[in-house]
Design a protein around this motif. Structure first.
Motif, PDB file in Angstrom:
ATOM      1  N   VAL A  55      32.388  32.293  38.742  1.00 52.57           N
ATOM      2  CA  VAL A  55      33.728  32.883  38.732  1.00 52.57           C
ATOM      3  C   VAL A  55      33.738  34.180  37.930  1.00 52.57           C
ATOM      4  N   HIS A  56      32.907  34.272  36.893  1.00 47.47           N
ATOM      5  CA  HIS A  56      32.832  35.497  36.111  1.00 47.47           C
ATOM      6  C   HIS A  56      32.129  36.596  36.899  1.00 47.47           C
ATOM      7  N   VAL A  57      31.105  36.228  37.654  1.00 47.60           N
ATOM      8  CA  VAL A  57      30.438  37.190  38.534  1.00 47.60           C
ATOM      9  C   VAL A  57      31.439  37.724  39.562  1.00 47.60           C
ATOM     10  N   PHE A  58      32.233  36.820  40.120  1.00 50.10           N
ATOM     11  CA  PHE A  58      33.255  37.228  41.090  1.00 50.10           C
ATOM     12  C   PHE A  58      34.233  38.228  40.459  1.00 50.10           C
ATOM     13  N   LEU A  59      34.661  37.959  39.233  1.00 53.22           N
ATOM     14  CA  LEU A  59      35.603  38.857  38.571  1.00 53.22           C
ATOM     15  C   LEU A  59      34.982  40.229  38.319  1.00 53.22           C
ATOM     16  N   ALA A  60      33.702  40.260  37.923  1.00 55.79           N
ATOM     17  CA  ALA A  60      33.031  41.539  37.672  1.00 55.79           C
ATOM     18  C   ALA A  60      32.922  42.352  38.960  1.00 55.79           C
ATOM     19  N   VAL A  61      32.565  41.680  40.057  1.00 58.55           N
ATOM     20  CA  VAL A  61      32.476  42.364  41.352  1.00 58.55           C
ATOM     21  C   VAL A  61      33.862  42.815  41.801  1.00 58.55           C
ATOM     22  N   LEU A  62      34.874  41.985  41.537  1.00 59.07           N
ATOM     23  CA  LEU A  62      36.247  42.337  41.900  1.00 59.07           C
ATOM     24  C   LEU A  62      36.694  43.611  41.201  1.00 59.07           C
ATOM     25  N   VAL A  63      36.399  43.727  39.918  1.00 56.74           N
ATOM     26  CA  VAL A  63      36.783  44.930  39.179  1.00 56.74           C
ATOM     27  C   VAL A  63      36.066  46.153  39.748  1.00 56.74           C
ATOM     28  N   ALA A  64      34.764  46.023  40.036  1.00 53.37           N
ATOM     29  CA  ALA A  64      34.027  47.138  40.628  1.00 53.37           C
ATOM     30  C   ALA A  64      34.644  47.539  41.964  1.00 53.37           C
ATOM     31  N   ALA A  65      35.063  46.548  42.749  1.00 57.83           N
ATOM     32  CA  ALA A  65      35.694  46.838  44.037  1.00 57.83           C
ATOM     33  C   ALA A  65      37.027  47.550  43.838  1.00 57.83           C
ATOM     34  N   VAL A  66      37.826  47.065  42.891  1.00 59.50           N
ATOM     35  CA  VAL A  66      39.125  47.691  42.607  1.00 59.50           C
ATOM     36  C   VAL A  66      38.936  49.144  42.194  1.00 59.50           C
ATOM     37  N   TRP A  67      37.971  49.389  41.314  1.00 56.77           N
ATOM     38  CA  TRP A  67      37.718  50.749  40.850  1.00 56.77           C
ATOM     39  C   TRP A  67      37.145  51.616  41.969  1.00 56.77           C
ATOM     40  N   GLY A  68      36.310  51.049  42.840  1.00 55.09           N
ATOM     41  CA  GLY A  68      35.765  51.828  43.935  1.00 55.09           C
ATOM     42  C   GLY A  68      36.817  52.191  44.966  1.00 55.09           C
ATOM     43  N   VAL A  69      37.629  51.219  45.366  1.00 58.30           N
ATOM     44  CA  VAL A  69      38.690  51.457  46.336  1.00 58.30           C
ATOM     45  C   VAL A  69      39.707  52.450  45.790  1.00 58.30           C
ATOM     46  N   ASN A  70      39.802  52.539  44.470  1.00 58.48           N
ATOM     47  CA  ASN A  70      40.773  53.417  43.842  1.00 58.48           C
ATOM     48  C   ASN A  70      40.635  54.866  44.306  1.00 58.48           C
ATOM     49  N   PHE A  71      39.413  55.300  44.610  1.00 58.31           N
ATOM     50  CA  PHE A  71      39.225  56.678  45.048  1.00 58.31           C
ATOM     51  C   PHE A  71      39.880  56.921  46.413  1.00 58.31           C
ATOM     52  N   THR A  72      39.823  55.929  47.268  1.00 59.12           N
ATOM     53  CA  THR A  72      40.520  56.039  48.546  1.00 59.12           C
ATOM     54  C   THR A  72      42.028  56.064  48.332  1.00 59.12           C
ATOM     55  N   VAL A  97      27.147  42.500  31.694  1.00 61.00           N
ATOM     56  CA  VAL A  97      28.328  42.926  32.441  1.00 61.00           C
ATOM     57  C   VAL A  97      28.173  44.338  33.001  1.00 61.00           C
ATOM     58  N   ALA A  98      27.586  45.240  32.224  1.00 57.12           N
ATOM     59  CA  ALA A  98      27.554  46.658  32.582  1.00 57.12           C
ATOM     60  C   ALA A  98      26.945  46.961  33.936  1.00 57.12           C
ATOM     61  N   PRO A  99      25.858  46.288  34.362  1.00 54.88           N
ATOM     62  CA  PRO A  99      25.270  46.641  35.653  1.00 54.88           C
ATOM     63  C   PRO A  99      26.226  46.549  36.834  1.00 54.88           C
ATOM     64  N   PHE A 100      27.267  45.735  36.720  1.00 57.89           N
ATOM     65  CA  PHE A 100      28.209  45.621  37.825  1.00 57.89           C
ATOM     66  C   PHE A 100      28.948  46.936  38.068  1.00 57.89           C
ATOM     67  N   SER A 101      29.008  47.811  37.050  1.00 59.20           N
ATOM     68  CA  SER A 101      29.692  49.092  37.230  1.00 59.20           C
ATOM     69  C   SER A 101      28.977  49.966  38.247  1.00 59.20           C
ATOM     70  N   LEU A 102      27.683  49.723  38.482  1.00 62.64           N
ATOM     71  CA  LEU A 102      26.943  50.510  39.462  1.00 62.64           C
ATOM     72  C   LEU A 102      27.393  50.202  40.891  1.00 62.64           C
ATOM     73  N   LEU A 103      28.188  49.146  41.057  1.00 65.27           N
ATOM     74  CA  LEU A 103      28.727  48.832  42.380  1.00 65.27           C
ATOM     75  C   LEU A 103      29.936  49.706  42.726  1.00 65.27           C
ATOM     76  N   VAL A 104      30.494  50.414  41.728  1.00 61.36           N
ATOM     77  CA  VAL A 104      31.702  51.208  41.974  1.00 61.36           C
ATOM     78  C   VAL A 104      31.493  52.230  43.091  1.00 61.36           C
ATOM     79  N   PRO A 105      30.446  53.078  43.052  1.00 58.29           N
ATOM     80  CA  PRO A 105      30.285  54.027  44.163  1.00 58.29           C
ATOM     81  C   PRO A 105      29.964  53.356  45.495  1.00 58.29           C
ATOM     82  N   VAL A 106      29.347  52.181  45.450  1.00 55.11           N
ATOM     83  CA  VAL A 106      29.083  51.452  46.698  1.00 55.11           C
ATOM     84  C   VAL A 106      30.402  51.092  47.368  1.00 55.11           C
ATOM     85  N   PHE A 107      31.317  50.522  46.588  1.00 56.61           N
ATOM     86  CA  PHE A 107      32.637  50.193  47.123  1.00 56.61           C
ATOM     87  C   PHE A 107      33.425  51.466  47.435  1.00 56.61           C
ATOM     88  N   GLY A 108      33.257  52.498  46.607  1.00 57.30           N
ATOM     89  CA  GLY A 108      33.983  53.742  46.828  1.00 57.30           C
ATOM     90  C   GLY A 108      33.610  54.390  48.150  1.00 57.30           C
TER      91      GLY A 108
END
Length: 338
Positions: A4-21, A238-249
């Protein structure tokens, strides 16, 4: 980490990535500086009345607010309004990790390791490849504005590192109060009262929803979850999940904005993300994402603080030890921004 914590970390990266759109869509409703001002206003109010008093000095709050909120997000929004694609913006902003390391070397005397120097070179190669790709399809001036925004993000990361706020959400909410008036003033001077008034009068449900997303979802919810995770896990986890931001973006921009992803852009993404990964971690596994001090910050975007976001973005902030979850929590928030 628990699933569930992994899911939350990925969710935040997705939220931040989609934010650019979402920012790209918002620029169709508001002039860029007015949009940024509204984002910080809604992020700060009413949250500022519930997070308690600032836990660091006002000088630090104001300094980060001006550099991150006014300079970084102002340049980002203007750059995107001038034609910088949303997906590419989410990718290029990650060069802030290189700027952070350079500023930390100059200001704090933190000498980069050979691994970090290699990471900087790889990330810069990615930016160069992205510039070549953008030069064939879009304005290089807008590209340069986003690079400048990343440089301001790097400066703000070091400022936040020095401030070392003990509570990331408290810090980001108070930082959000600072840019509102300067951005409104700049908007009136450069975008004009008539254009601003027309945008406010034309506000509809979509425009209001966009402002709420970049302010509450990316900033309040995103930073809140990220800080919660950092209080329970080492920043290096936790920090490596931030590298997913441009992927989602990039994926969100391709899906919702029909933004093309050329082979050159995929190559730039691989170099940039790989370079940032090398720049962010030491061989021992201690994360250094987000600040030159070795703390994790995934924003944005702070676009955001973003605060990753762009949003605002905007962001990360300030722990002194990347392996200690509590001290590192503020820093992990500033970088993502984002």
């Amino acid at each position: 980490m628990r699933p569930v914590h992994v899911f939350l970390a990925v969710l935040v990266a997705a939220v931040w990535g989609v934010n650019f759109t979402v920012i790209e869509l918002g620029l169709g409703h508001f002039p860029p500086l007015l949009f940024s001002a509204l984002r910080f206003l809604v992020a700060a109010v009413p949250a500022v009345f519930f997070v308690g008093r600032p836990q660091v000095g006002w000088r630090s709050v104001v300094a980060v607010g001006l550099v991150l909120g006014v300079a970084k997000f102002g340049l980002l929004f203007i750059g995107m309004d001038a034609g910088m694609p949303a997906g590419l913006s989410s990718l290029v902003l990650q060069i802030q990790a290189v700027f952070t390391a350079l500023v930390a070397f100059v200001v704090l005397g933190e000498r980069p390791t050979r691994l970090r120097l290699l990471g900087m070179a790889v990330a810069l190669a990615g930016v160069g490849l992205a510039a070549v790709d953008e030069g064939t399809s879009g304005p290089l001036g807008a590209f340069a504005l986003v690079i400048a925004a990343a440089a301001c993000w790097g400066v703000s990361n070091v400022l936040t590192r020095k401030a070392a706020p003990p509570n990331a959400l408290n810090f980001m909410v108070w930082v959000s109060t600072v840019p509102v008036l300067p951005l409104l003033g700049l908007s009136l001077l450069t975008e004009g009262p008539s254009r601003d008034l027309a945008a406010v009068r034309a506000l509809d449900w979509q425009g209001a929803g966009i402002v709420l997303y970049v302010a509450w979802i990316t900033t309040i919810l995103g930073f809140g979850i990220w800080g919660w995770l950092l209080r329970r896990h080492p920043a290096s986890t936790v920090a490596p999940f931030s590298l997913l931001v441009p992927v989602f973006g990039m994926s969100a921009a391709a899906l919702f904005l029909d933004e093309p992803i050329s082979p050159l852009r995929w190559g730039a993404a691989a170099l940039l993300v790989g370079g940032v990964a090398l720049t962010s971690w030491t061989p021992g596994g201690r994360s250094r994402v987000g600040t030159g001090a070795g703390t994790a910050d995934a924003a944005a975007g702070t676009g955001g603080a973003g605060m990753a976001e762009a949003g605002a973005g905007m962001a990360g902030a300030a722990g002194a030890n990347a392996g200690a979850a509590t001290p590192a929590a503020p820093e992990a928030i500033v970088r993502s921004g984002r």
